[in-house]
Design a protein around this motif. Structure first.
Motif, mmCIF file in Angstrom:
data_model
loop_
_atom_site.group_PDB
_atom_site.id
_atom_site.type_symbol
_atom_site.label_atom_id
_atom_site.label_comp_id
_atom_site.label_asym_id
_atom_site.label_seq_id
_atom_site.Cartn_x
_atom_site.Cartn_y
_atom_site.Cartn_z
ATOM 1 N N GLU A 1 0.868 -1.178 0.000
ATOM 2 C CA GLU A 1 0.000 0.000 0.000
ATOM 3 C C GLU A 1 0.902 1.224 0.000
ATOM 4 O OE1 GLU A 1 -2.189 0.934 3.572
ATOM 5 O OE2 GLU A 1 -0.947 -0.426 4.742
ATOM 6 N N GLY A 2 0.333 2.371 -0.357
ATOM 7 C CA GLY A 2 1.155 3.570 -0.442
ATOM 8 C C GLY A 2 1.567 3.838 -1.873
ATOM 9 N N GLU A 3 2.861 4.056 -2.081
ATOM 10 C CA GLU A 3 3.347 4.349 -3.425
ATOM 11 C C GLU A 3 4.820 3.995 -3.537
ATOM 12 O OE1 GLU A 3 2.486 8.482 -3.770
ATOM 13 O OE2 GLU A 3 4.188 9.109 -2.539
ATOM 14 N N GLN B 1 8.205 2.948 -6.731
ATOM 15 C CA GLN B 1 8.683 2.776 -8.104
ATOM 16 C C GLN B 1 8.223 1.430 -8.666
ATOM 17 O OE1 GLN B 1 10.417 5.329 -9.740
ATOM 18 N NE2 GLN B 1 9.802 6.401 -7.866
ATOM 19 N N THR C 1 5.606 4.440 -11.859
ATOM 20 C CA THR C 1 5.346 4.557 -10.426
ATOM 21 C C THR C 1 4.026 3.853 -10.135
ATOM 22 O OG1 THR C 1 4.219 6.681 -10.682
ATOM 23 C CG2 THR C 1 6.580 6.742 -10.188
ATOM 24 N N TRP C 2 3.863 3.428 -8.885
ATOM 25 C CA TRP C 2 2.617 2.772 -8.484
ATOM 26 C C TRP C 2 2.065 3.454 -7.244
ATOM 27 C CZ3 TRP C 2 1.797 0.453 -3.713
ATOM 28 C CH2 TRP C 2 2.939 0.233 -2.914
ATOM 29 N N SER C 3 0.757 3.310 -7.050
ATOM 30 C CA SER C 3 0.115 3.798 -5.827
ATOM 31 C C SER C 3 -1.061 2.884 -5.515
ATOM 32 C CB SER C 3 -0.350 5.249 -5.981
ATOM 33 O OG SER C 3 -1.319 5.364 -7.006
ATOM 34 N N LYS C 4 -1.388 2.803 -4.231
ATOM 35 C CA LYS C 4 -2.466 1.928 -3.785
ATOM 36 C C LYS C 4 -2.979 2.487 -2.466
ATOM 37 C CE LYS C 4 -3.255 -3.098 -3.351
ATOM 38 N NZ LYS C 4 -3.459 -3.299 -1.898
ATOM 39 N N ASP C 5 -4.248 2.849 -2.438
ATOM 40 C CA ASP C 5 -4.844 3.483 -1.268
ATOM 41 C C ASP C 5 -5.321 2.413 -0.288
ATOM 42 O OD1 ASP C 5 -5.987 5.171 0.537
ATOM 43 O OD2 ASP C 5 -7.664 5.786 -0.717
ATOM 44 N N LEU D 1 -4.829 -0.988 -7.488
ATOM 45 C CA LEU D 1 -3.484 -0.650 -7.917
ATOM 46 C C LEU D 1 -3.543 0.324 -9.086
ATOM 47 C CD1 LEU D 1 -0.400 -1.168 -7.775
ATOM 48 C CD2 LEU D 1 -0.772 -3.063 -9.376
ATOM 49 N N GLN D 2 -2.817 1.422 -8.970
ATOM 50 C CA GLN D 2 -2.745 2.414 -10.037
ATOM 51 C C GLN D 2 -1.296 2.541 -10.504
ATOM 52 O OE1 GLN D 2 -5.537 3.834 -11.195
ATOM 53 N NE2 GLN D 2 -6.830 2.896 -9.621
ATOM 54 N N GLU E 1 1.436 4.696 -13.208
ATOM 55 C CA GLU E 1 1.646 5.877 -14.040
ATOM 56 C C GLU E 1 3.031 5.835 -14.664
ATOM 57 O OE1 GLU E 1 1.039 9.638 -12.212
ATOM 58 O OE2 GLU E 1 -1.095 9.318 -11.828
#
Length: 331
Positions: A272-274, A276, A289-293, A299-300, A302
């Motif tokens: 979780e979080g963000e 590379q 980059t990745w992010s996950k709330d 999973l997102q 960019e």
């Protein structure tokens, strides 16, 4: 976080009475009774692939996620070729274990099945996956229960011991039998990734072969005939996982709060979080980059400030620690 509801929504409008304009007669308009039904995407949520005709009825079970050993003692691994998605995660001693996702196909034999970890909360929660495990430490079971993660462990119909294997590595699972124990039809899981086509990808750099080094285990990949092959994998011949994509996600590692039977530190990869990421596809790699709330968040990805879509197909995810681990591109 995307909605998990796949329930039918009905919107009923009242009948409207309209006055006729000839002869002073009042004419009643036909009752409007439209029903709008939410249509499930005609794709598999873990691969983005189109459903074959008549396959929708087969989506009557949850995603089953088998924990599979990934040491030499596990050879040969069984069932990986039928998985839709695989995560590789670090465990004690900087070795690795697999979380293999099954949805489009449920094999009658998968294994060897091993124990689950707290890391699995962040891995399976986005699709409400049900873990298939040989068991776990009591601390881990309590963590998963608090997180609302369902798991099935050895001791029920659907598990067996393979007498040709050593005791620790002998648990095998019949996923079709285990799925029968889940009687209620679940909602269709959300897509694990935002899927796209190869032409949606930004320009990458050549990457036809590379190593993913966890510190005490290295997974080596080579691109050939449209997919990446795990060249030092343990799957039985013809049962290898055909990876359309390999996604490397760099994560922080925390102390799970207890040690294993040998006194080793038990790591927990914090998904979780963000951070590379790198997406390997078609013999090229794209830095991202990745992010996950939260652990259950979607999973997102960019790249270059824009959403990065994962090409349709099977994906192997390397949940690689930020520290003391590396990816090496080879010529």
């Amino acid at each position: 976080m995307r909605s998990r509801s796949a329930l039918t929504a009905a919107f009923v409008s009242a009948a409207l009475l309209l006055a006729g304009c000839s002869g002073g007669e009042e004419k009643e308009s036909p009752s409007a009774d439209p029903v709008t039904e939410k249509v499930e995407p005609a794709t598999w949520p873990l691969t983005g692939e189109q459903l074959a005709e008549g396959k929708a009825a087969e989506r009557d079970h949850p995603v089953l996620v088998a924990k599979i050993d990934n040491t030499s003692s596990a050879s040969p691994q069984v069932g990986l070729g039928k998985a839709d998605l695989v995560f590789e995660e670090m465990v004690e001693g900087r070795m690795t274990r697999l979380a293999a996702f099954f949805y489009s196909t449920l094999p009658t034999e998968v294994g060897p099945v091993r124990s689950m970890r707290a890391t699995d909360i962040g891995i399976v929660s986005p699709v409400d996956g049900v873990l298939v495990t040989s068991g776990a430490a009591e601390e881990t079971k309590a963590r998963l229960a608090r997180a609302g993660v369902t798991f099935i462990e050895e001791g029920v119909a659907g598990f067996r011991r393979d007498p040709s294997r050593s005791q620790t590595y002998s648990v095998m699972a019949d996923l079709k039998t285990l799925a029968k124990g889940k009687k209620a039809k679940p909602a269709r899981p959300d897509d694990y990734f935002v899927f796209g086509a190869p032409e949606d990808l930004p320009q990458g750099k050549p990457a036809k072969a590379f190593d993913v080094d966890f510190g005490n285990h290295t997974t080596s990949w080579a691109f050939s005939n449209g997919t990446y092959a795990n060249v030092n994998g343990l799957a039985g011949q013809g049962d290898e996982f055909p990876a359309t994509n390999v996604l490397v996600i760099r994560v922080k590692v925390a102390d799970a709060g207890y040690t294993d039977m040998a006194g080793n530190f038990v790591p927990e990869s914090v998904f979780e979080g963000e951070g590379q990421a790198q997406l390997f596809h078609g013999g090229k790699v794209i830095d991202a980059t990745w992010s996950k709330d939260g652990r259950s968040g979607a999973l997102q990805l960019e790249a270059n400030g824009e959403e990065l879509k994962v090409p349709v197909g099977k994906t192997w995810v390397e949940l690689l620690p930020v520290d003391d681990a590396k990816v090496t591109l080879k010529k």
